[in-house]
Design a protein around this motif. Sequence first.
Motif, mmCIF file in Angstrom:
data_model
loop_
_atom_site.group_PDB
_atom_site.id
_atom_site.type_symbol
_atom_site.label_atom_id
_atom_site.label_comp_id
_atom_site.label_asym_id
_atom_site.label_seq_id
_atom_site.Cartn_x
_atom_site.Cartn_y
_atom_site.Cartn_z
ATOM 1 N N HIS B 48 -23.703 -47.112 -54.260
ATOM 2 C CA HIS B 48 -24.198 -47.494 -55.588
ATOM 3 C C HIS B 48 -23.184 -48.376 -56.327
ATOM 4 O O HIS B 48 -23.517 -49.471 -56.772
ATOM 5 C CB HIS B 48 -24.466 -46.205 -56.378
ATOM 6 N N LEU B 96 -30.522 -50.099 -58.633
ATOM 7 C CA LEU B 96 -31.583 -49.453 -59.418
ATOM 8 C C LEU B 96 -32.338 -48.401 -58.608
ATOM 9 O O LEU B 96 -32.951 -47.500 -59.168
ATOM 10 C CB LEU B 96 -32.561 -50.513 -59.937
ATOM 11 N N GLY B 99 -29.504 -45.326 -57.939
ATOM 12 C CA GLY B 99 -29.152 -44.628 -59.186
ATOM 13 C C GLY B 99 -30.040 -43.426 -59.461
ATOM 14 O O GLY B 99 -29.554 -42.295 -59.545
ATOM 15 N N PRO B 100 -31.360 -43.624 -59.585
ATOM 16 C CA PRO B 100 -32.241 -42.485 -59.849
ATOM 17 C C PRO B 100 -32.204 -41.413 -58.753
ATOM 18 O O PRO B 100 -32.356 -40.227 -59.059
ATOM 19 C CB PRO B 100 -33.626 -43.136 -59.927
ATOM 20 N N TRP B 111 -34.238 -41.217 -65.002
ATOM 21 C CA TRP B 111 -33.837 -42.411 -65.756
ATOM 22 C C TRP B 111 -33.480 -42.036 -67.182
ATOM 23 O O TRP B 111 -34.063 -41.123 -67.758
ATOM 24 C CB TRP B 111 -35.005 -43.417 -65.772
ATOM 25 N N TRP B 113 -32.307 -44.231 -70.995
ATOM 26 C CA TRP B 113 -32.113 -45.591 -71.540
ATOM 27 C C TRP B 113 -30.704 -45.739 -72.089
ATOM 28 O O TRP B 113 -30.502 -46.091 -73.239
ATOM 29 C CB TRP B 113 -33.174 -45.889 -72.602
ATOM 30 N N ARG B 116 -25.579 -48.715 -69.842
ATOM 31 C CA ARG B 116 -25.341 -49.306 -68.529
ATOM 32 C C ARG B 116 -26.630 -49.457 -67.722
ATOM 33 O O ARG B 116 -26.880 -50.479 -67.105
ATOM 34 C CB ARG B 116 -24.332 -48.457 -67.755
ATOM 35 N N LEU B 117 -27.447 -48.412 -67.749
ATOM 36 C CA LEU B 117 -28.707 -48.450 -66.990
ATOM 37 C C LEU B 117 -29.619 -49.536 -67.520
ATOM 38 O O LEU B 117 -30.171 -50.337 -66.770
ATOM 39 C CB LEU B 117 -29.433 -47.099 -67.102
ATOM 40 N N THR B 118 -29.771 -49.567 -68.842
ATOM 41 C CA THR B 118 -30.699 -50.525 -69.440
ATOM 42 C C THR B 118 -30.229 -51.954 -69.206
ATOM 43 O O THR B 118 -31.030 -52.831 -68.885
ATOM 44 C CB THR B 118 -30.846 -50.243 -70.950
ATOM 45 N N THR B 120 -28.464 -53.068 -66.725
ATOM 46 C CA THR B 120 -28.709 -53.424 -65.330
ATOM 47 C C THR B 120 -30.177 -53.786 -65.118
ATOM 48 O O THR B 120 -30.493 -54.772 -64.441
ATOM 49 C CB THR B 120 -28.319 -52.257 -64.400
#
Lengths: 224, 236
Positions: B48, B96, B99-100, B111, B113, B116-118, B120
């Motif tokens: 990852h 992506l 990650g999940p 997930w 929000w 970092r996630l958003t 990406t």
Amino acid sequence: MRFLQQLFTIFMKDLRLEWRTREAMSAMLLFALLVLVIFNFAFNPDREMVLAIGPGILWVAFTFAGVLGLNRAFASEQENGCLSGVLLTPMDRGAIYLGKWLANLCFTLIAEAILLPFFVLFFNLSLTTEIPPLLLVCLLGTIGFTAVGTLLAAISANTRLREVMLPVLLFPIIVPVIIGAVQSTGLILNHETEGLTSFIRMLALYDVIFLVTSTLLFDFVLEE
Amino acid sequence: MRLERLHTAANVATAIAWGAIVWALYMVFHFVPMERTMGNVQRIFYFHVPSAMVSFLAFFICFLASLAYLFTRRRGLDIAAQASAEIGVVFCSVVLITGPIWAKPIWGIWWTWDARLTTTLVLWLIYVAYLMLRAYLPEGSRKANLAAVVGILGFLDVPVVYMSIRWWRTQHPAPVIMGGKGSGLAPPMSQTLRVCMIAMLCLFIALLLRRIVVELLQDEVDHLYREADVAPPERG
């Protein structure tokens, strides 16, 4: 001085064009009104929910309507080689961009000014002291998405499927505008002041960054 | 000849990438000890994080190549921008997806929000749109210009997106508290991570060179068609 004159010429040209056809404005207004109505069915919001989801609905209506207007801005220039005509005039490219942007900003703001009362009416809000800060947020948010939108509309006008290409390019890039505008609208409607200035400052910063970069990059977009 | 040298370079890079990936797999599945609280699922971290770094690097190269293209108008830079954006999207997709898979057993949710996630996800959307634009633009010198403008604009947007989401999210309590992960990585783990980063980087270089060679060959074919006075077939 000459720069401002050129800018103003382009701006007036677009206003006159729109005044004679009223194509973009009527499409934007009707579409945004539909968005408000559809969201009302989708959420069936009560009094409390309106304050929570209202700002999001409002900005979805504004940005979706804005995209319609932006699409028209360069689609009309593509017909009959109008853009080549504009390029043949001894004008600064930056002035062309800013003139077109100002015209788009003007159309979108007029549409928003007509929509805002409908929003208040449909969702049974009563606004008084909230109006001045709300107008400021509308202005800053709209400057942000039309600044990038005008540049991207000039790009997507060259593609097949240009109506689809513009929102696909635009929406990821205006994520900061959406966040800033929706959050500050929410704070204003809920009479909260904490954090409001930081969101407004963020919107203003976005506007400055993207107006400058778009003006600089526009040169390369028009080049043959 | 440039094309042949690049071809040889791509072959060498592929061979090195093969070796590095075998080494990385050995490190991840044999050498590194099991993480005490997370268990086996923690091993996804070694794919990852390097994928994330490589995708950011790829988009950065796309940005630099786009910028340089506008100043020099060299076809090679346009090809480099396209190739690295394509590979960047692939690595970003890996990020992506992995990650999940890790987040569900560890955080209990697929997930969130978070900044970092958003960021990406927005990055992925921007570059998918960039590739879509390239696909829909008619061939010609303007295509490279227009794509370069979006390549620059998209990359400039990334820090702004990150800052705006951080601002937004600090207004609310974060749904998941990310304790200082990576702040105290045990030595065998950081060794493994380093090897995986090298492996991913080698893979990226190999893919990039390969993609550039393919595009240059495509140009060569078009050129031959034109010399033979035949219209080249539509590029897919």
